[in-house]
Design a protein around this motif. Structure first.
Motif, PDB file in Angstrom:
ATOM      1  N   LEU A  31      13.439  -0.370  -4.721  1.00 40.84           N
ATOM      2  CA  LEU A  31      12.162  -1.014  -4.406  1.00 40.84           C
ATOM      3  C   LEU A  31      11.241  -0.969  -5.616  1.00 40.84           C
ATOM      4  O   LEU A  31      11.159   0.054  -6.293  1.00 40.84           O
ATOM      5  N   ASP A  32      10.581  -2.079  -5.851  1.00 43.72           N
ATOM      6  CA  ASP A  32       9.661  -2.197  -6.974  1.00 43.72           C
ATOM      7  C   ASP A  32       8.268  -2.415  -6.365  1.00 43.72           C
ATOM      8  O   ASP A  32       7.926  -3.536  -5.973  1.00 43.72           O
ATOM      9  N   VAL A  33       7.502  -1.331  -6.268  1.00 44.26           N
ATOM     10  CA  VAL A  33       6.194  -1.428  -5.600  1.00 44.26           C
ATOM     11  C   VAL A  33       5.216  -2.124  -6.550  1.00 44.26           C
ATOM     12  O   VAL A  33       4.948  -1.644  -7.648  1.00 44.26           O
ATOM     13  N   GLN A  34       4.703  -3.255  -6.104  1.00 46.59           N
ATOM     14  CA  GLN A  34       3.791  -4.047  -6.927  1.00 46.59           C
ATOM     15  C   GLN A  34       2.360  -3.545  -6.838  1.00 46.59           C
ATOM     16  O   GLN A  34       1.617  -3.551  -7.803  1.00 46.59           O
ATOM     17  N   LEU A  35       1.996  -3.168  -5.616  1.00 48.88           N
ATOM     18  CA  LEU A  35       0.581  -2.944  -5.324  1.00 48.88           C
ATOM     19  C   LEU A  35       0.487  -2.125  -4.048  1.00 48.88           C
ATOM     20  O   LEU A  35       1.337  -2.275  -3.162  1.00 48.88           O
ATOM     21  N   ILE A  36      -0.553  -1.302  -3.971  1.00 49.63           N
ATOM     22  CA  ILE A  36      -0.831  -0.592  -2.720  1.00 49.63           C
ATOM     23  C   ILE A  36      -2.220  -1.005  -2.261  1.00 49.63           C
ATOM     24  O   ILE A  36      -3.187  -0.952  -3.045  1.00 49.63           O
ATOM     25  N   THR A  37      -2.316  -1.471  -1.032  1.00 50.04           N
ATOM     26  CA  THR A  37      -3.615  -1.860  -0.493  1.00 50.04           C
ATOM     27  C   THR A  37      -3.951  -0.927   0.664  1.00 50.04           C
ATOM     28  O   THR A  37      -3.065  -0.479   1.389  1.00 50.04           O
ATOM     29  N   THR A  38      -5.238  -0.651   0.804  1.00 47.44           N
ATOM     30  CA  THR A  38      -5.639   0.311   1.838  1.00 47.44           C
ATOM     31  C   THR A  38      -6.491  -0.362   2.895  1.00 47.44           C
ATOM     32  O   THR A  38      -7.158  -1.380   2.653  1.00 47.44           O
ATOM     33  N   VAL A  39      -6.477   0.238   4.066  1.00 52.13           N
ATOM     34  CA  VAL A  39      -7.182  -0.316   5.220  1.00 52.13           C
ATOM     35  C   VAL A  39      -7.710   0.856   6.040  1.00 52.13           C
ATOM     36  O   VAL A  39      -7.147   1.963   5.981  1.00 52.13           O
ATOM     37  N   ALA A  40      -8.788   0.632   6.767  1.00 52.45           N
ATOM     38  CA  ALA A  40      -9.276   1.670   7.688  1.00 52.45           C
ATOM     39  C   ALA A  40      -8.282   1.808   8.825  1.00 52.45           C
ATOM     40  O   ALA A  40      -7.757   0.812   9.316  1.00 52.45           O
ATOM     41  N   GLY A  41      -7.993   3.031   9.225  1.00 51.43           N
ATOM     42  CA  GLY A  41      -7.025   3.241  10.303  1.00 51.43           C
ATOM     43  C   GLY A  41      -7.043   4.701  10.704  1.00 51.43           C
ATOM     44  O   GLY A  41      -7.936   5.125  11.440  1.00 51.43           O
ATOM     45  N   ASN A  42      -6.108   5.457  10.167  1.00 47.84           N
ATOM     46  CA  ASN A  42      -6.060   6.883  10.506  1.00 47.84           C
ATOM     47  C   ASN A  42      -7.404   7.555  10.264  1.00 47.84           C
ATOM     48  O   ASN A  42      -7.831   8.417  11.020  1.00 47.84           O
ATOM     49  N   VAL A  43      -8.024   7.177   9.141  1.00 52.83           N
ATOM     50  CA  VAL A  43      -9.392   7.612   8.837  1.00 52.83           C
ATOM     51  C   VAL A  43     -10.107   6.414   8.205  1.00 52.83           C
ATOM     52  O   VAL A  43      -9.532   5.329   8.100  1.00 52.83           O
ATOM     53  N   SER A  44     -11.361   6.622   7.782  1.00 54.98           N
ATOM     54  CA  SER A  44     -12.160   5.497   7.265  1.00 54.98           C
ATOM     55  C   SER A  44     -11.574   4.963   5.950  1.00 54.98           C
ATOM     56  O   SER A  44     -10.792   5.648   5.278  1.00 54.98           O
ATOM     57  N   LEU A  45     -12.001   3.764   5.572  1.00 55.41           N
ATOM     58  CA  LEU A  45     -11.457   3.123   4.369  1.00 55.41           C
ATOM     59  C   LEU A  45     -11.688   3.956   3.104  1.00 55.41           C
ATOM     60  O   LEU A  45     -10.792   4.066   2.261  1.00 55.41           O
ATOM     61  N   ASP A  46     -12.875   4.541   2.965  1.00 54.15           N
ATOM     62  CA  ASP A  46     -13.097   5.320   1.739  1.00 54.15           C
ATOM     63  C   ASP A  46     -12.115   6.491   1.661  1.00 54.15           C
ATOM     64  O   ASP A  46     -11.605   6.826   0.590  1.00 54.15           O
ATOM     65  N   LYS A  47     -11.786   7.069   2.816  1.00 49.48           N
ATOM     66  CA  LYS A  47     -10.831   8.184   2.816  1.00 49.48           C
ATOM     67  C   LYS A  47      -9.390   7.707   2.592  1.00 49.48           C
ATOM     68  O   LYS A  47      -8.637   8.343   1.854  1.00 49.48           O
ATOM     69  N   THR A  48      -9.002   6.612   3.223  1.00 43.94           N
ATOM     70  CA  THR A  48      -7.612   6.155   3.022  1.00 43.94           C
ATOM     71  C   THR A  48      -7.415   5.730   1.558  1.00 43.94           C
ATOM     72  O   THR A  48      -6.359   5.973   0.971  1.00 43.94           O
ATOM     73  N   THR A  49      -8.446   5.137   0.981  1.00 43.08           N
ATOM     74  CA  THR A  49      -8.341   4.715  -0.427  1.00 43.08           C
ATOM     75  C   THR A  49      -8.264   5.945  -1.330  1.00 43.08           C
ATOM     76  O   THR A  49      -7.427   6.024  -2.235  1.00 43.08           O
ATOM     77  N   ARG A  50      -9.123   6.889  -1.044  1.00 44.51           N
ATOM     78  CA  ARG A  50      -9.105   8.139  -1.816  1.00 44.51           C
ATOM     79  C   ARG A  50      -7.721   8.802  -1.715  1.00 44.51           C
ATOM     80  O   ARG A  50      -7.179   9.283  -2.706  1.00 44.51           O
TER      81      ARG A  50
END
Ligand code: BDR
Ligand code: CA
Length: 319
Positions: free
Chosen positions: A27-46
């Motif tokens: 697998l060649d991971v191009q990009l990781i994008t984050t979304v609010a879900g398990n915790v808030s967006l600032d936390k998932t991004t962090r």
């Protein structure tokens, strides 16, 4: 190597799935994008940035939607801890998120690619729904969508709904009606995709990534060390690596958005009552030993800096 984009809400089981994908030679991971879900967006991004910093990886991270399209925000901090990845002392974050919104970043990566790219959503489907509705032209560049979400028997957040779908049913409905090939790795798989007490000790001793994943598992309430930890999100990544471990049935799947009793349910017509054109490959079972072996081998290979040869590092220059 197969190009993928991971859309995620890390998330302890997300972290394990991301580790497998990042270090996989297939697998060649191009990009990781984050979304609010398990915790808030600032936390998932962090948390996504913490993982990239931990590995010294150069796969870019772009933050996306901070709330569902229509309904209220739900989280799963109860299972993943306050930060979303409780249990391991990560060092300082050394990488920056992109200046671009996740949807914009996905659009650019898809449009510039010569080959089609597989989307691997392992959180609520908000970013993916926004991507298809804002930029329908990108659909041509999507190979397939291999997602963790949904269930065909019962739920884990309401009697019938699974968390990722329940957290944004309107988005899920849009994605399931997108016309693109979809593979659904739902809740039922995770009941067999277990990391048992015996295995966690092995994971701890593998390497620094194993140690990190082990520490997170100790704080994860997606199961327990005795009965086994449920590796929900890894079932989507592992499908890409070993589809032969899965039993798959194509059928029509609709997402309930209206009923207060069953909102967020993936209604899977496995018996063909409606005689509708199938839109989803539903994974109905997974080989437990095969999964456990693949999971362990993958983490054993998580050494050094992960190689994702065509990761979209050029996005760092873009606004
Ligand atoms: C899903 O919900 C989240 O808590 C997990 O990360 C997984 O994506 C399981 O229902
Ligand atoms: Ca997740």
């Amino acid at each position: 190597m197969r190009k993928i984009i991971i859309d995620t809400d890390p998330g302890i089981d997300d972290a394990a799935a991301i580790a497998i994908a990042m270090f996989s030679r297939e697998l060649d991971v191009q990009l990781i994008t984050t979304v609010a879900g398990n915790v808030s967006l600032d936390k998932t991004t962090r948390n996504a940035l913490r993982l990239m910093s931990f590995w010294g990886a150069d796969v870019p991270v772009a933050a996306g939607a901070d709330r569902p399209l229509v309904g209220p925000v739900y989280d799963a901090a109860e299972a993943h801890g306050e930060s979303g990845m409780e249990g391991f002392d990560f060092e300082e974050i050394t990488v920056k998120p992109l200046k671009l919104h996740a949807v914009e970043a996905m659009r650019r990566v898809l449009l510039q690619s010569d080959e089609k790219i597989t989307l691997v959503p392992i959180g609520p489907l908000t970013n993916i729904a926004l991507l298809f509705s804002l930029y329908p032209e990108v659909k041509e560049k999507v190979e397939e969508i291999v997602l963790m979400g949904g269930a065909f028997t019962r739920g884990n957040i309401t009697p019938l709904a699974e968390f990722n779908i329940f957290a944004d049913p309107e988005a899920a409905d849009m994605v399931f009606r997108s016309g693109l090939p979809i593979v659904m790795c739902g809740l039922e798989l995770a009941r067999s995709a277990l990391i048992t007490g015996e295995m966690v000790a092995k994971i701890r001793d593998l390497n620094p990534t194993g140690q990190m994943v082990y520490s997170l598992f100790e704080h994860y309430r997606g199961g327990n060390m005795q009965s086994g930890q449920r590796m929900y999100d890894s079932t989507a990544v592992c499908y890409l690596l070993a589809p032969e471990l899965y039993t798959v049935q194509e059928c029509y799947v609709g997402v309930e958005v209206a009923s207060p009793l069953t909102r967020g349910t993936t209604v899977c017509d496995l018996e063909g009552f409606w005689n509708k054109q199938p839109n989803v490959k539903v994974c109905t079972a997974i080989d437990p030993q095969g999964f456990a072996g693949l999971f362990l081998r993958s983490l054993a290979g998580a050494q050094g800096v992960p190689e994702n040869p065509t990761a979209a590092t050029w996005l760092h220059q873009e606004k």
